[in-house]
Design a protein around this motif. Structure first.
Motif: not given
Length: 564
Positions: A338-341, A347-349, A363-366
């Motif tokens: 999440r920090a990298l995104a 977008i993280v899936a 869900l909060p981290y993607v």
């Protein structure tokens, strides 16, 4: 509730696990229709299915719908060929709900060689106005068929498998019932035909009435999924039904997401992190990504390499992962991802199918969560389904929601079945979680077993626990690696549980994963912790003591084998 406090339902398995005969649907009751798992009771039968051997194929009554054309779909395709007066056995047919999917399949086939003079054709079947009862349910009879040379069947099946966009068995039954009321339209004039029959408008057919009633389940299902996915963390926004998107299969959800992300940024790069389910990789690679970067080990070292690449100015648009991985049961470091995104704007899936929303709060981290609803969410092994859920706090929320908006494509009778199956999911998940835990020390302590994989004992356990709900658990999927491949085969043959494709069923289900999912690449996947003798076990709702006894008996059989 039953006398022992358990829920008494037709889908509940027998108290004691049991293996079904070859080719039967793994489903309760045994002869129920629309099974999504097929019984493969021996190691050889799993290999036989992967190799498409006649002795296995001839006995299949049902099989996983993305990998096999089940009888209702075959019946519809046969009726289409008859309707179009095609008697040439070198011409095959497939049926899709979406004209777009049909056109994409044809486009894929046109890139493949064929020795048949017949070229691919597309035929659209549509309800004419004179038989349209003025009800929205009628449009579910519309579908698109493709005709293609039979020597391209393998390539057509690859598209069917990787995109999950084919008609379901329930939908095929309905379309077959309506086929005589449909016009056919095609660029090929010889395939343009009027409907053979006109509907009597005095009464609504029972099938249409059922679809009308089933359509009402859409809001309930989306609301329930939104409720399950909403984070327990203070200050996190509530997921709404508008953040939930439904699909006919989990793979269709993944494929659609990949295509949607590409539409937002053409020619971009994606990352596939950790051991992903093989068809997930194929679905993503079907897109026109500039490059699909693979980090199959899913380690911190892999994240270091990715971070170094991003720091040097390379850019990615999407990051795909699973939590936990479907077979290694390892979990990615979502906090770091999440920090990298956030820093490098991608977008993280994440696919949460193995654990599910009852167990984890990720869900909060993607930005978007992918799920196969065919598995634990349904449990009953009689329907497929998939979902995408957008994180309401994602900075990409608005554009993702706008890009994913579409007309309903999930057949109402399937949707209604799934919604009914999802009842008691909290009870089912917790029961399966509890039933799984005793099998871990039993298996790990056996001298013939080299490793047991489960989130509760994995090296990445802290990463899983970081996103585990307060009342969640570690899930009901584990994998077992034997020291000797022959011993693994013996154990599988001796294990008296349902055996076959899928996982997350209400009954215990086992499969030698590589022999089914990676048979043609089994020498290549071992280095990623997925050897050819790994067995995946999905623990069900049967009596905990009975499950344990069945596994002990199979392990005792292994002991007897090694004594001789």
């Amino acid at each position: 509730m039953g006398d022992n406090g358990t829920i008494s339902e037709p889908w509940m398995p027998a108290r004691t696990p049991k293996t079904f005969p070859l080719g039967k649907g793994n489903i309760y009751p045994l002869e129920a229709p629309h099974a999504v798992s097929v019984s493969l009771p021996t190691w050889d039968s799993v290999i036989g299915l992967s190799r498409k051997e006649k002795w296995v194929l001839d006995d299949l009554e049902w099989s996983y719908p993305r990998f096999y054309i089940n009888k209702p779909v075959r019946d519809l395709c046969a009726a289409i060929l008859s309707r179009l007066h095609i008697i040439d056995s070198t011409i095959s047919c497939m049926a899709f709900l979406s004209p777009t999917a049909a056109h994409k399949c044809i486009a894929a086939l046109k890139t493949k060689p064929s020795e048949n003079a017949f070229t691919t054709e597309i035929v659209r079947f549509v309800m004419p106005l004179e038989s349209n009862l003025g009800d929205a349910s009628t449009h579910w009879a519309n579908f698109t068929a493709i005709l293609f040379p039979s020597d391209q069947l393998k390539d057509a099946m690859a598209f069917w498998r990787d995109t999950g966009s084919g008609l379901s068995t329930r939908h095929a039954e309905f379309c077959l019932e309506e086929l005589d009321y449909l016009d056919s339209d095609s660029p090929n004039q010889s395939f343009k035909t009027p409907a053979p029959r006109k509907r009597c408008r005095d009464s609504i057919p029972e099938s249409l009435a059922q679809i009308q009633a089933a359509t009402a389940s859409t809001h309930g299902l989306k609301s329930f999924l939104a409720e399950l996915a909403t984070s327990d963390h203070p200050g996190q926004p509530t997921v709404t039904p508008d953040d939930v998107f439904l699909y006919s299969t989990g793979m269709n959800a993944i494929y659609t997401l990949s295509e949607t992300l590409l539409s937002l940024e053409h020619g971009s790069k994606s990352v596939m992190y950790g051991w992903l389910y093989p068809e997930t990789i194929e679905a993503i690679r079907r897109g026109a990504w500039q490059e699909c970067l693979s980090y199959k080990y899913g380690t911190e070292d892999d994240l270091d390499k990715l971070e170094d690449m991003l720091r040097c100015g390379q850019r990615i648009h999407a990051f795909f992962c699973e939590l936990p991985s479907n077979i290694t049961l390892y979990s990615p470091n979502l906090h770091r991802i999440r920090a990298l995104a956030d820093k490098y704007d991608f977008i993280v899936a994440c696919d949460d199918t193995v654990a599910g929303y009852v167990n984890i709060d990720a869900l909060p981290y993607v930005d978007i969560m992918m799920s196969s609803l065919t598995k634990t969410f349904s449990g009953a092994s009689n329907v497929t389904g998939g979902s995408l859920i957008i994180n309401p706090s994602s900075k990409h929320h608005s554009k993702l929601r706008a890009a994913l908006s579409h007309k309903p494509i999930y057949f109402p009778l399937d949707l209604h079945t799934l919604y009914q199956n999802s009842k008691h999911i909290h009870w089912r998940v917790r029961k399966c979680n509890a039933n799984t835990l005793p099998l871990i020390p039993l298996s790990a302590s056996h001298p013939a077993i080299a490793a047991v994989n489960h989130p509760s004992i994995a090296p990445t356990r802290p990463l899983y626990e970081f996103v585990m709900r307060k009342d969640g658990g570690y899930g009901n999927v584990l994998s077992i690696v034997f020291r000797d491949p022959k011993v693994a085969e013996h154990f599988y043959n001796a294990l008296d549980v349902c055996k076959g494709s899928s996982f997350g069923t209400n009954f215990t289900l086992a499969i030698p994963y590589v022999q089914l999912a990676c048979y043609w690449n089994q020498d290549k996947v071992a280095e990623y912790g997925v050897p050819r003798h790994i067995i995946r076990v999905s623990v069900g709702l049967e009596d905990e003591g009975e499950i344990l006894a069945v596994f002990k008996k199979a392990l005792e059989s292994v002991d007897e084998l090694e004594l001789h």
